[in-house]
Scaffold this active site. Sequence first.
Site, mmCIF file in Angstrom:
data_model
loop_
_atom_site.group_PDB
_atom_site.id
_atom_site.type_symbol
_atom_site.label_atom_id
_atom_site.label_comp_id
_atom_site.label_asym_id
_atom_site.label_seq_id
_atom_site.Cartn_x
_atom_site.Cartn_y
_atom_site.Cartn_z
ATOM 1 N N GLU A 95 0.814 -1.215 0.000
ATOM 2 C CA GLU A 95 0.000 0.000 0.000
ATOM 3 C C GLU A 95 0.855 1.276 0.000
ATOM 4 O O GLU A 95 0.374 2.336 0.389
ATOM 5 C CB GLU A 95 -0.938 -0.005 1.208
ATOM 6 C CG GLU A 95 -1.953 -1.130 1.160
ATOM 7 C CD GLU A 95 -3.083 -0.858 2.119
ATOM 8 O OE1 GLU A 95 -4.202 -0.573 1.640
ATOM 9 O OE2 GLU A 95 -2.845 -0.925 3.338
ATOM 10 N N HIS A 114 0.498 5.687 7.613
ATOM 11 C CA HIS A 114 -0.731 4.915 7.365
ATOM 12 C C HIS A 114 -0.852 3.872 8.473
ATOM 13 O O HIS A 114 0.060 3.081 8.694
ATOM 14 C CB HIS A 114 -0.695 4.212 6.013
ATOM 15 C CG HIS A 114 -1.755 3.155 5.911
ATOM 16 N ND1 HIS A 114 -3.098 3.423 6.075
ATOM 17 C CD2 HIS A 114 -1.677 1.813 5.696
ATOM 18 C CE1 HIS A 114 -3.795 2.305 5.965
ATOM 19 N NE2 HIS A 114 -2.966 1.311 5.730
#
Lengths: 249, 249, 249, 249
Positions: A95, A114
Amino acid sequence: MTQVSKSIDGAQDLGPDYADLDSAVAVDLVAANHILAHNGVLDSFGHVSIRDPRNPNQYLQIQAIAPRDAAISDLITFDLDSNAINARGRPINRERFIHGQIYKMRPDVKAVVHSHSPTVIPFSVTEKPLRAIFHNGHFLGQGTPVWEIRDHAGEQNNMLVLNNELGRSLAEKLGKGSVVLMRGHGNAVAGPDLKTAVFRAIYTEVNAKLQMQAVMLGGPVNFLNEYEQQKLQNVDRPWDTWKKQVGAV
Amino acid sequence: MTQVSKSIDGAQDLGPDYADLDSAVAVDLVAANHILAHNGVLDSFGHVSIRDPRNPNQYLQIQAIAPRDAAISDLITFDLDSNAINARGRPINRERFIHGQIYKMRPDVKAVVHSHSPTVIPFSVTEKPLRAIFHNGHFLGQGTPVWEIRDHAGEQNNMLVLNNELGRSLAEKLGKGSVVLMRGHGNAVAGPDLKTAVFRAIYTEVNAKLQMQAVMLGGPVNFLNEYEQQKLQNVDRPWDTWKKQVGAV
Amino acid sequence: MTQVSKSIDGAQDLGPDYADLDSAVAVDLVAANHILAHNGVLDSFGHVSIRDPRNPNQYLQIQAIAPRDAAISDLITFDLDSNAINARGRPINRERFIHGQIYKMRPDVKAVVHSHSPTVIPFSVTEKPLRAIFHNGHFLGQGTPVWEIRDHAGEQNNMLVLNNELGRSLAEKLGKGSVVLMRGHGNAVAGPDLKTAVFRAIYTEVNAKLQMQAVMLGGPVNFLNEYEQQKLQNVDRPWDTWKKQVGAV
Amino acid sequence: MTQVSKSIDGAQDLGPDYADLDSAVAVDLVAANHILAHNGVLDSFGHVSIRDPRNPNQYLQIQAIAPRDAAISDLITFDLDSNAINARGRPINRERFIHGQIYKMRPDVKAVVHSHSPTVIPFSVTEKPLRAIFHNGHFLGQGTPVWEIRDHAGEQNNMLVLNNELGRSLAEKLGKGSVVLMRGHGNAVAGPDLKTAVFRAIYTEVNAKLQMQAVMLGGPVNFLNEYEQQKLQNVDRPWDTWKKQVGAV
């Protein structure tokens, strides 16, 4: 709370790729991994990055291992399309596009986190926005946006930000803000420097706990107003003590 | 819960400024910083002070660092207008005016704690008062006042107690009580001695958790009555074990 | 969770008062103090006792210090009116009458715990009874009684069980049960042996957490029925691992 | 959170019963016990097993002690009727039938966890099903079944799975799923390998916490849809860091 078991040694050799990088920058990035794990923001997953101080069109992130296991030798450089420049066979975060696209769209952003920060996720699947409820959560302002992957990848999506298109739509949802929630998944936090991004990631979780408790107490909640949310934040003091806690010097 | 990693050595030299101070007093103030951090009342921010036993028009507080990093050498003396007398370039807490003004208005107060004690904050932004729900929270009485900075600094305030005027209005809101909440920010606790102030700061947090859980269970809550809230409190026993926990002797 | 810092040494000299006491019994009582602190049932306050195996008209308890600091040398013997037989100037618990009166009224009881177990207190000030919601909380049955000190000492009471009369009324409210709540204060737990009393004290807290969460989820709760509450309980397995956790052998 | 105090040494002699077993398999099973205790899924009770890689009609489990105390020498082999093959006087888990019957009915299952995972229990006694609320809880799908022992053993049951008949009915309730709740008791988790079963046991608890918080926030909850619940899961990364946390290599 996770336990940080590795000490972080700034004197460790960064290797030829990072001969021109200030070693204090590398130590801080590794420390940020440990700090975020130690404070329960990152579990086995999630990642933190910094824009490369040597080249604004690059960012630095550790290889795809648990943040609490991060070491100096885990550093990898990426371009803003999130191509790894020096992975040399090490696994990279699937990601990572979250990071590259936020750096592309927001020149002011120098660090991104994140996470699956636990108390924040419930706000991503219900209807009350996460808002600044106390002074140290001021950066959340009058409400954080929620990014719904179904709006971009359809009902048949796999929940993850696995390409630049999805990363771009997430960065657009973040807009000029500090935090964007990801429905049923987690959140992304942006900051003008690493210390501020780490502070925001930790206090987003704290603010979420406080807001949940206020909801439980019932009645209208008195949130910060638009002026109060602009409070200047001292991030050096928590950063210094967090670094000590994880054994970084 | 935060981890206290430094031992506190009472034999450490206090330096010429404190040659006439009982070293046990200094050790207790440093220990209080560690105890409040260890019990989750203070995070990287917040502060505790004592009225100077040598001069009631002064108070003692550590320099502006995280409480869990406090050491004997961090002591600074302030007058009651919160001017630092011997900072010598060390940073001082911007919200020290909370302490100075409470000492000014309340001769009976010998120790003050300002914290962002987490479960207390939700009571500062909702409408049910924090009240004594169990015997060790007796000092909260029939409800704690909430100080609203907007009433004194207007809608365009920066949430912090940065001057004597704001400190005085907070002290007035505290009145003759033990605890005053600060809307969207934290609380201030006053005590007739350091042990009692620390006890109250910790049990304010405990009482808030219990009251929140009672609200969740639903129905009317049976709070302490006006006689019961006068319970005499043994603070020596918790103090002794808390000091051991943080390595103070 | 509190941290147990002292190891418990069974070989330590018990002294002349306890020459005829099995040292394993004394070690277990000290370990119980540490176990209950380590599991968050006892904080700086609260106490655990055993009926004296040498004389059923006596009970043993440590002096009035924090349970996590308990050592073999802290043992004191009491008669069932809670007169200390060998205190020798050491402080004794003011609420020891809870123990003496339960031993008097209940010959089957061999161990008693009095605690401020945190999640239990909210059930003492609201209207839903604490009930057995899962198999390890079976001993709570169809609901635990709540003792209201105002019914015995009037509105002008000091919240504490400071004499035999109050202790007796508390023991009467306990009746034939395992647990009695004390309004705005805590609870008392009785068991046929020390291991069982410790098990019940810890799982009363666990059951309270589960019941509170079930209330939060909403709707009717499916509690244990009257047959299920009679489940036989293995207490050796948790006892063995709890002892290891606190360093007792 | 429980504390894991024993290191796990893969070089330890497995003994003649396991001369043909890959020692890494045994180390992983012992590590799984410690990991599940360290992450708060198993307390003093509960158990984890693997299908014997040498013979699919057998499974391996430690003797009946607390999981956090597990060592290599605790291994016992069972047939699928849950008869112990080499207990040699060591105690065995009374509810081992949960494991045997799931292995019998589900050839795809290679590992099973039975726990009293705390936040999951409230879902077993209320009416809202536990469902996948975030991506790492995807395996919970659109809702987990609840096994009611009263449907099989009647109102006069003892809450435990003490024979093959009850184990079979539980396995039937699990069906093709990953998790089945046991009313007022706990849950059972099945996986295609040990790492996945451990991941699911831990994230079942995490998902339950998130779902409870979402209920507290109020309003409709946006759960994962039927496509999203099929997300492929990386279990190596959490497994690697969990093993490090408990000292296994």
